[in-house]
Design a protein around this motif. Structure first.
Motif, mmCIF file in Angstrom:
data_model
loop_
_atom_site.group_PDB
_atom_site.id
_atom_site.type_symbol
_atom_site.label_atom_id
_atom_site.label_comp_id
_atom_site.label_asym_id
_atom_site.label_seq_id
_atom_site.Cartn_x
_atom_site.Cartn_y
_atom_site.Cartn_z
ATOM 1 N N LEU A 299 -3.176 12.913 7.549
ATOM 2 C CA LEU A 299 -2.292 11.800 7.215
ATOM 3 C C LEU A 299 -1.695 11.178 8.470
ATOM 4 O O LEU A 299 -1.543 9.959 8.564
ATOM 5 N N GLN B 223 -2.125 7.327 9.648
ATOM 6 C CA GLN B 223 -0.963 6.491 9.954
ATOM 7 C C GLN B 223 -1.050 5.940 11.371
ATOM 8 O O GLN B 223 -0.741 4.775 11.611
ATOM 9 N N LEU C 48 1.624 6.600 -7.049
ATOM 10 C CA LEU C 48 0.538 7.485 -7.482
ATOM 11 C C LEU C 48 0.888 8.958 -7.259
ATOM 12 O O LEU C 48 0.600 9.809 -8.110
ATOM 13 N N ILE C 49 1.515 9.260 -6.141
ATOM 14 C CA ILE C 49 1.925 10.645 -5.866
ATOM 15 C C ILE C 49 2.961 11.103 -6.889
ATOM 16 O O ILE C 49 2.890 12.220 -7.415
ATOM 17 N N GLN D 152 0.823 -1.200 0.000
ATOM 18 C CA GLN D 152 0.000 0.000 0.000
ATOM 19 C C GLN D 152 0.856 1.249 0.000
ATOM 20 O O GLN D 152 0.553 2.230 -0.697
ATOM 21 N N SER D 153 1.920 1.241 0.759
ATOM 22 C CA SER D 153 2.819 2.391 0.819
ATOM 23 C C SER D 153 3.486 2.628 -0.535
ATOM 24 O O SER D 153 3.577 3.766 -1.000
ATOM 25 N N PHE E 295 -3.850 1.995 3.640
ATOM 26 C CA PHE E 295 -4.316 2.112 2.266
ATOM 27 C C PHE E 295 -4.865 3.519 2.044
ATOM 28 O O PHE E 295 -4.599 4.145 1.018
ATOM 29 N N ALA E 296 -5.636 4.033 2.985
ATOM 30 C CA ALA E 296 -6.146 5.399 2.881
ATOM 31 C C ALA E 296 -5.007 6.404 3.002
ATOM 32 O O ALA E 296 -5.022 7.459 2.384
ATOM 33 N N PHE E 297 -3.983 6.070 3.790
ATOM 34 C CA PHE E 297 -2.816 6.935 3.965
ATOM 35 C C PHE E 297 -2.100 7.078 2.642
ATOM 36 O O PHE E 297 -1.717 8.128 2.240
ATOM 37 N N GLY F 44 0.907 4.007 -3.008
ATOM 38 C CA GLY F 44 0.649 5.419 -2.737
ATOM 39 C C GLY F 44 1.771 6.302 -3.244
ATOM 40 O O GLY F 44 1.535 7.358 -3.837
ATOM 41 N N GLY F 45 3.024 5.897 -3.019
ATOM 42 C CA GLY F 45 4.166 6.663 -3.496
ATOM 43 C C GLY F 45 4.204 6.764 -5.009
ATOM 44 O O GLY F 45 4.500 7.827 -5.569
#
Length: 161
Positions: free
Chosen positions: A149, A153, A35-36, A28-29, A159-161, A32-33
């Motif tokens: 955030l 955390q 996507l950012i 998930q982390s 996942f939302a984070f 997220g990275g």
């Protein structure tokens, strides 16, 4: 890859649910990275293209003001939230305690930022001054985002984070 994912729209989420909690959190982390970074790869060149050569420096300067104010003015509270929220079983008590801190910080930092924007806007051309006024939205957004955030955390909603 097609056999694993198939045509099921829930397949990526199913992949993230497999494995140990550590593997899921790591996946998930990383997702997220990625996507950012994809968003930055699109927005950065667009902003540079729109602003032109001369005004890119102003954009950087106008984004540094709220960033520096946020770093100094929040006194590290958003970095401490995950630790203390993870210690609190209910979590709601802690959120009720931290909300007044967030509001107080915004009530102190926003007028400081306003003073900087007024000083900046009076010494530059109207186009740059207009952008400076819009930068006032960055500080509350950045501060609230970091608090949110940190709470995600702390509650391990990665996942939302």
């Amino acid at each position: 890859m097609t056999d694993v994912l198939g045509s099921d729209p829930q397949a990526p989420r199913a992949l993230l649910r497999r494995g140990s909690p550590l593997q899921r959190a790591t996946a998930q982390s990383i997702l997220g990275g990625v996507l950012i970074q994809a968003c930055l790869a699109i927005s950065g060149p667009l902003a540079a293209r729109i602003l032109g050569v001369e005004d890119r420096g102003y954009l950087a300067l106008l984004m540094i003001f709220p960033s520096v104010l946020w770093q100094i003015g929040t006194l590290g509270v958003p970095f401490a939230i995950p630790y203390f929220l993870a210690q609190d079983v209910g979590g709601r008590r802690f959120v009720k305690k931290i909300l007044p801190v967030l509001i107080a910080q915004l009530c102190i930092l926003t007028p400081i930022h306003l003073g900087i924007v007024i000083a900046f806007a009076t010494t530059h051309d109207p186009r740059v001054a207009a952008a400076a006024w819009w930068s006032l939205l960055a500080l509350p957004g950045l501060t609230s985002s970091q608090y949110g955030l940190a709470m995600l955390q702390g509650t391990q909603r990665l996942f939302a984070f």
